[in-house]
Design a protein around this motif. Structure first.
Motif, PDB file in Angstrom:
ATOM      1  N   ILE A 471      15.589 -45.515  27.500  1.00 18.48           N
ATOM      2  CA  ILE A 471      16.918 -44.910  27.577  1.00 18.48           C
ATOM      3  C   ILE A 471      17.549 -44.982  26.185  1.00 18.48           C
ATOM      4  N   THR A 472      18.611 -44.251  26.014  1.00 24.85           N
ATOM      5  CA  THR A 472      19.406 -44.354  24.788  1.00 24.85           C
ATOM      6  C   THR A 472      20.863 -44.524  25.176  1.00 24.85           C
ATOM      7  N   VAL A 473      21.655 -44.980  24.216  1.00 20.50           N
ATOM      8  CA  VAL A 473      23.083 -45.161  24.446  1.00 20.50           C
ATOM      9  C   VAL A 473      23.864 -44.513  23.316  1.00 20.50           C
ATOM     10  N   SER A 474      25.065 -44.086  23.637  1.00 24.61           N
ATOM     11  CA  SER A 474      26.018 -43.614  22.639  1.00 24.61           C
ATOM     12  C   SER A 474      27.108 -44.651  22.498  1.00 24.61           C
ATOM     13  N   LEU A 475      27.560 -44.891  21.258  1.00 28.07           N
ATOM     14  CA  LEU A 475      28.477 -45.982  21.010  1.00 28.07           C
ATOM     15  C   LEU A 475      29.637 -45.518  20.144  1.00 28.07           C
TER      16      LEU A 475
END
Length: 524
Positions: A471-475
């Motif tokens: 998965i990836t995340v936006s921050l």
């Protein structure tokens, strides 16, 4: 309430509570033993029937193979084909009907002949698969050309020279009397026990109630597991809302699942009668014990009065000291004093645990909004600078839709662990929504927090999650007071930067430097 009445109440409690606890513990243990024994029995029975069904299917295929060998040189003799079809059906009793067709799917012979299929070209999926695969097959249940709900088992007919000539197949009519009735229909009890069979699509192909055959079973964990090829045991609720204890096992060659189950109430009925009988027989001894305790209570008034005074304020931390100061000069009062002190300790621990639980997200074990509010109040009261990292999982809805909510929950837990590893001991990782997370970093500049966020982004990108993969995340990052002197505005700025990361392509960190309107984006 005066002291004597209080002593009497304590006496009753001292006699009845241990008895009730023992009675309840005995009931609970025996109840579990009965349920475990029923689950084991049903699992063993389902496994045995799955093996028997597998053996039947293999035997049926051998019968068809033998017939196919006989017919390999007689495909032009329609009369002989019809006689062989009748012989196979009458002798084996395994099939409701026998069909012989050529390499084009044209029916050459059937038994019984009343089917009226002679000369017709069959176009069912089972026949198409037989013609295409040219190997022994067991079909999924389907509606036949004659209107029967059937399972079709076939074997190819091959000439001595190796040429494919057609196939001979036997049909099991699932909604009529069939071999499965004889094989599985003996599992009946007057207590409501029964078994049923489902295919890979969770469609019922055998059931003691013929009206249920062809129905799809929904919202049944046991059926979900056996349709997936698992075997085991567990509790389930049937279509009538009755709690059942089920054992289940798959049939390896077909993917069918056999479920044997018994009503939980029927399993526990003998235990209820036993516990009632035990209660009636134990009651005289209990009454005699109560009488003795009532007489003994007159001798213990002073220590109990002091302990009772302490008991009324057990939620007061100072009560433990008052109770310890009571001079308990005999064994019973000492034991009661000890028990009360243990109770005070348990209550205080429970309060501490309750306070902790109310500030903790149960799925990820991160802090929740209550923990966030407490931390922000602390930072504000101490005038301590802090940074905020706001993040959420990219395309998390797609994870849930593709892999299921269990996989989504596992992704959330893995992300939470990754956040804990990226945090210092005094940082505050939080889950504030479904896939929305925050990290509060006290005494941290905007630049340092941005580096932490980028390090976390890379760690999440490299993380492997069972079933889901990656998965990836936006921050988004903000700082108090660098981003704003208002804490709510700082949180809002972190959210705005998070959405800037989303708009910028996701899997990145966005930060708005002091005095700048443009988002600076890191990551890719």
């Amino acid at each position: 309430m005066d002291l004597r009445k209080l002593i009497l109440v304590l006496t009753f409690l001292g006699a009845l509570v241990p008895f009730a606890n023992t009675f309840y513990a005995s009931y609970t243990v025996q109840r579990q033993q009965l349920m475990d024994a029923t689950l084991d029995s049903n699992y063993a029975y389902a496994s045995k029937l799955a093996k028997s069904t597998e053996d039947f299917l293999q035997a049926s295929q051998l019968q068809l193979a033998y017939t196919a060998q006989l017919l390999a040189t007689q495909m032009d003799d329609v009369g002989r084909l019809g006689g062989e079809a009748t012989r196979l059906r009458m002798m084996s009793k395994s099939f409701n009907s026998i069909t012989i067709f050529d390499a084009t799917g044209k029916v050459l012979a059937t038994s019984p002949e009343a089917l009226g299929l002679q000369g017709r070209v069959l176009n069912s999926e089972a026949v198409k698969a037989a013609l295409r695969e040219k190997r022994p097959l067991i079909s999924a249940p389907y509606q036949s050309a004659t209107g029967n709900f059937i399972v079709f088992i076939n074997h190819p007919i091959v000439s001595p020279a190796g040429q494919y000539l057609g196939a001979v197949g036997g049909a099991i009519y699932l909604q009529k009397e069939n071999i499965l009735d004889r094989l599985l229909g003996q599992h009946f009890y007057i207590d409501g026990s029964y078994l049923f069979v489902v295919d890979r699509q969770k469609r019922i192909i055998y059931h003691p109630d013929p009206q249920r055959i062809g129905d799809f079973v929904e919202n049944n964990a046991v059926v979900d597991r056996v349709a997936a090829g698992e075997s085991g045991k567990g509790a389930a609720v049937n279509s009538h809302g009755v709690s059942m204890l089920a054992g289940y096992a798959p049939v390896a060659s077909t993917g069918w699942g056999i479920v044997a189950q018994r009503p939980q109430a029927a399993t526990l009925a003998p235990l209820t009668e036993l516990m009632q009988s035990t209660l009636y027989k134990a009651l005289p001894a209990v009454l005699l014990t109560l009488a003795f305790l009532l007489w003994s209570a007159r001798l213990i008034s002073r220590p109990l009065r002091l302990l009772a005074d302490g008991a009324r304020k057990m939620d007061d931390p100072a009560s433990a000291g008052d109770i310890r100061s009571v001079k308990s000069w005999y064994f019973e009062s000492r034991e009661l004093k000890k028990a009360m002190l243990m109770g005070i300790d348990a209550i205080q621990k429970s309060f501490s645990k309750l306070r902790e639980d109310t500030a903790t997200d149960p799925l990820t074990q991160l802090g929740n909004r209550r923990r966030m509010d407490d931390a922000l109040r602390t930072f504000e009261s101490q005038a301590n600078t802090f940074s905020v990292i706001s993040l959420d999982i990219d395309h998390f809805k797609a994870v849930n839709d593709t892999y299921g909510h269990d996989a989504g929950d596992e992704a959330l837990r893995c992300l939470a662990q990754c956040m804990r590893e990226a945090c210092r001991a005094y940082d505050v990782p939080l889950r504030v929504g479904g896939e929305e997370f925050l990290i509060l970093l006290p005494s941290t500049t905007l630049a340092t927090a941005t580096r932490v966020a980028e390090r976390l982004r890379r760690a999440v990108e490299e993380m492997k999650i069972p079933k889901v993969g990656g998965i990836t995340v936006s921050l988004g990052v903000a700082n108090w007071p660098q981003s704003s002197f208002d804490i709510e505005a700082v949180l809002k700025t972190a959210d705005e930067m998070l959405y800037a990361s989303k708009r910028g392509g996701r899997n990145r960190v966005s930060v708005r430097p002091s005095g700048s309107d443009a988002a600076s984006v890191r990551g890719a």
